[in-house]
Design a protein around this motif. Structure first.
Motif, PDB file in Angstrom:
ATOM      1  N   THR A 184       0.735  -1.434   0.169  1.00  0.00           N
ATOM      2  CA  THR A 184       0.446  -0.224   0.757  1.00  0.00           C
ATOM      3  C   THR A 184       1.236   1.316  -0.311  1.00  0.00           C
ATOM      4  N   GLU A 185       0.146   2.088  -0.064  1.00  0.00           N
ATOM      5  CA  GLU A 185       0.891   3.643  -0.084  1.00  0.00           C
ATOM      6  C   GLU A 185       1.376   4.118   1.040  1.00  0.00           C
ATOM      7  N   THR A 186       0.344   4.181   1.596  1.00  0.00           N
ATOM      8  CA  THR A 186       0.813   4.632   3.497  1.00  0.00           C
ATOM      9  C   THR A 186       1.678   3.542   3.614  1.00  0.00           C
ATOM     10  N   GLY A 187       1.705   2.038   3.379  1.00  0.00           N
ATOM     11  CA  GLY A 187       2.493   1.574   3.353  1.00  0.00           C
ATOM     12  C   GLY A 187       4.286   1.424   3.330  1.00  0.00           C
ATOM     13  N   LYS A 188       4.547   2.140   2.044  1.00  0.00           N
ATOM     14  CA  LYS A 188       5.272   2.275   1.551  1.00  0.00           C
ATOM     15  C   LYS A 188       6.043   3.592   1.980  1.00  0.00           C
ATOM     16  N   TYR A 189       4.988   4.182   2.387  1.00  0.00           N
ATOM     17  CA  TYR A 189       6.065   5.984   2.876  1.00  0.00           C
ATOM     18  C   TYR A 189       6.629   5.867   4.596  1.00  0.00           C
ATOM     19  N   ILE A 190       5.534   4.580   5.182  1.00  0.00           N
ATOM     20  CA  ILE A 190       5.511   3.971   6.925  1.00  0.00           C
ATOM     21  C   ILE A 190       7.588   3.613   6.520  1.00  0.00           C
ATOM     22  N   ALA A 191       7.641   2.966   5.594  1.00  0.00           N
ATOM     23  CA  ALA A 191       8.922   1.529   5.757  1.00  0.00           C
ATOM     24  C   ALA A 191       9.572   2.707   4.913  1.00  0.00           C
ATOM     25  N   HIS A 192       8.961   4.085   4.211  1.00  0.00           N
ATOM     26  CA  HIS A 192      11.176   4.661   3.795  1.00  0.00           C
ATOM     27  C   HIS A 192      11.981   5.104   4.632  1.00  0.00           C
ATOM     28  N   GLU A 193      10.999   5.792   6.064  1.00  0.00           N
ATOM     29  CA  GLU A 193      11.857   6.074   7.369  1.00  0.00           C
ATOM     30  C   GLU A 193      12.312   5.275   7.655  1.00  0.00           C
ATOM     31  N   ARG A 194      12.248   4.109   7.756  1.00  0.00           N
ATOM     32  CA  ARG A 194      12.505   3.038   8.746  1.00  0.00           C
ATOM     33  C   ARG A 194      13.363   2.203   8.194  1.00  0.00           C
ATOM     34  N   HIS A 195      13.555   2.615   6.637  1.00  0.00           N
ATOM     35  CA  HIS A 195      14.506   1.689   5.803  1.00  0.00           C
ATOM     36  C   HIS A 195      16.232   2.067   6.314  1.00  0.00           C
ATOM     37  N   GLN A 196      15.749   3.547   5.597  1.00  0.00           N
ATOM     38  CA  GLN A 196      17.196   5.052   6.029  1.00  0.00           C
ATOM     39  C   GLN A 196      17.369   4.640   6.561  1.00  0.00           C
ATOM     40  N   PHE A 197      16.567   4.433   8.580  1.00  0.00           N
ATOM     41  CA  PHE A 197      17.239   4.197  10.008  1.00  0.00           C
ATOM     42  C   PHE A 197      18.370   3.307   9.400  1.00  0.00           C
ATOM     43  N   MET A 198      17.693   1.776   8.842  1.00  0.00           N
ATOM     44  CA  MET A 198      18.516   0.993   8.740  1.00  0.00           C
ATOM     45  C   MET A 198      19.503   0.916   8.408  1.00  0.00           C
ATOM     46  N   VAL A 199      19.617   1.592   7.066  1.00  0.00           N
ATOM     47  CA  VAL A 199      20.923   1.868   6.361  1.00  0.00           C
ATOM     48  C   VAL A 199      21.768   2.711   6.927  1.00  0.00           C
ATOM     49  N   SER A 200      21.660   3.498   7.743  1.00  0.00           N
ATOM     50  CA  SER A 200      22.234   4.395   8.439  1.00  0.00           C
ATOM     51  C   SER A 200      23.041   3.560  10.059  1.00  0.00           C
ATOM     52  N   TYR A 201      22.018   3.140  10.513  1.00  0.00           N
ATOM     53  CA  TYR A 201      22.375   1.749  11.963  1.00  0.00           C
ATOM     54  C   TYR A 201      23.315   0.728  11.083  1.00  0.00           C
ATOM     55  N   LEU A 202      23.366   0.431  10.395  1.00  0.00           N
ATOM     56  CA  LEU A 202      24.648  -0.381   9.159  1.00  0.00           C
ATOM     57  C   LEU A 202      25.565   0.105   9.126  1.00  0.00           C
ATOM     58  N   GLU A 203      25.581   1.332   8.290  1.00  0.00           N
ATOM     59  CA  GLU A 203      26.673   2.010   8.210  1.00  0.00           C
ATOM     60  C   GLU A 203      27.615   2.123   9.959  1.00  0.00           C
ATOM     61  N   GLN A 204      27.205   2.155  11.031  1.00  0.00           N
ATOM     62  CA  GLN A 204      27.491   3.103  12.237  1.00  0.00           C
ATOM     63  C   GLN A 204      28.375   1.549  12.371  1.00  0.00           C
ATOM     64  N   PHE A 205      27.402   0.225  12.273  1.00  0.00           N
ATOM     65  CA  PHE A 205      28.317  -0.644  12.447  1.00  0.00           C
ATOM     66  C   PHE A 205      28.823  -1.245  12.228  1.00  0.00           C
ATOM     67  N   ASP A 206      29.156  -1.058  10.628  1.00  0.00           N
ATOM     68  CA  ASP A 206      30.411  -1.483   9.805  1.00  0.00           C
ATOM     69  C   ASP A 206      31.789  -0.090  10.989  1.00  0.00           C
ATOM     70  N   GLN A 207      31.282   0.439  10.232  1.00  0.00           N
ATOM     71  CA  GLN A 207      32.143   1.603  11.166  1.00  0.00           C
ATOM     72  C   GLN A 207      33.205   0.941  12.636  1.00  0.00           C
ATOM     73  N   GLU A 208      32.093   0.676  13.443  1.00  0.00           N
ATOM     74  CA  GLU A 208      32.253   0.060  14.701  1.00  0.00           C
ATOM     75  C   GLU A 208      33.190  -1.052  14.720  1.00  0.00           C
ATOM     76  N   TRP A 209      32.786  -1.899  13.720  1.00  0.00           N
ATOM     77  CA  TRP A 209      33.361  -3.426  13.724  1.00  0.00           C
ATOM     78  C   TRP A 209      34.764  -3.088  13.401  1.00  0.00           C
ATOM     79  N   HIS A 210      34.657  -2.328  12.409  1.00  0.00           N
ATOM     80  CA  HIS A 210      36.039  -1.918  11.955  1.00  0.00           C
ATOM     81  C   HIS A 210      37.013  -1.460  12.940  1.00  0.00           C
ATOM     82  N   SER A 211      36.404  -0.908  13.870  1.00  0.00           N
ATOM     83  CA  SER A 211      37.013   0.379  15.320  1.00  0.00           C
ATOM     84  C   SER A 211      37.451   1.964  14.100  1.00  0.00           C
ATOM     85  N   LYS A 212      36.339   1.664  13.631  1.00  0.00           N
ATOM     86  CA  LYS A 212      36.693   3.331  13.010  1.00  0.00           C
ATOM     87  C   LYS A 212      35.713   4.246  13.435  1.00  0.00           C
ATOM     88  N   LYS A 213      35.846   4.600  14.098  1.00  0.00           N
ATOM     89  CA  LYS A 213      34.423   4.971  14.836  1.00  0.00           C
ATOM     90  C   LYS A 213      34.303   4.872  16.862  1.00  0.00           C
TER      91      LYS A 213
END
Ligand code: ADP
Ligand code: NI
Length: 213
Positions: A184-213
């Motif tokens: 649904t359009e409403t579902g897509k809208y909500i998912a978009h924001e939550r998706h962006q949050f997961m992408v940032s989370y994974l970036e931060q995870f990767d940096q911490e894993w490699h001790s870059k942060k």
């Protein structure tokens, strides 16, 4: 709320008492709330949507010895709660198409099915989705992350359920795919924001894993 819905809620709550696999009562309650919100914007039969959201995981075969026993269990339960055969058939049709199953399930046809599936998927992503993913992995004995274990591209339902993977791989095997699978359009809208949050989370995870942060 009708008496039937109140009784259905109590029945489902009782089913999930003590669950630690990420299918606890609060998950069902959140899915129900997302489903009501989506139904207000997208339409469909409001009571059917709410009942189907309430029972969507009770009806999942992973909590029963077989798919047939799952259907029988929920059918008998709904009958006791006062739903007639026609209503039970409609509810079962909605819940039958909700689960992801490694991408192997057939897509929902009804609007109510689309809404309940979106509602369940919304709860699999974002901050809550991340928490559920790590809980699920820990419960299964999977690692948090292992660069040697690569994410799987295609998998059967059994492989998806039974083979070992890692929590981080699960993002690539399922969670990051969900935003493009919303109905649904409403579902897509909500998912978009939550998706962006997961992408940032994974970036931060990767940096911490490699001790870059
Ligand atoms: P479904 O069959 O509808 O996909 P699951 O039982 O597989 O439902 O998923 C329940 C929750 O656990 C979801 O949030 C899902 O993303 C997460 N999950 C499922 N499989 C894994 C896994 N192998 N590793 C980590 N999290 C998982
Ligand atoms: Ni669910």
């Amino acid at each position: 709320m009708t008496k039937r819905l109140v009784d259905t809620e109590a029945w489902v709550k009782d089913f999930f008492v003590n669950d630690s696999t990420g299918h606890d009562w609060p998950h069902t309650d959140r899915v129900r709330k997302h489903a009501i919100y989506l139904a207000k914007r997208e339409g469909g039969d409001a009571e059917l949507t709410e009942v189907a959201a309430l029972v969507h995981d009770v009806a999942d075969d992973k909590f029963h010895k077989s798919e047939e026993l799952a259907v029988n269990y929920v059918g008998a339960g709904l009958q006791k709660l006062g739903y007639n055969q026609k209503e039970i058939k409609a509810i079962m049709e909605v819940v039958a198409t909700v689960s992801f199953r490694g991408g192997n399930n057939k897509p929902p046809e009804s609007l109510e099915g689309k809404i309940v599936q979106d509602a369940d998927r919304i709860d699999a992503i974002g901050a809550i989705g991340i928490a559920r993913c790590f809980m699920f992995a820990g419960n299964k004995g999977d690692k948090m992350y292992d660069p040697e274990i690569l994410p799987r591209d295609q998998m059967s339902k059994t492989e998806y359920r039974e083979k070992n993977t890692t929590a981080i791989n699960h993002f690539h095997e399922k969670l990051l795919k969900l935003k493009d699978m919303m109905n649904t359009e409403t579902g897509k809208y909500i998912a978009h924001e939550r998706h962006q949050f997961m992408v940032s989370y994974l970036e931060q995870f990767d940096q911490e894993w490699h001790s870059k942060k």
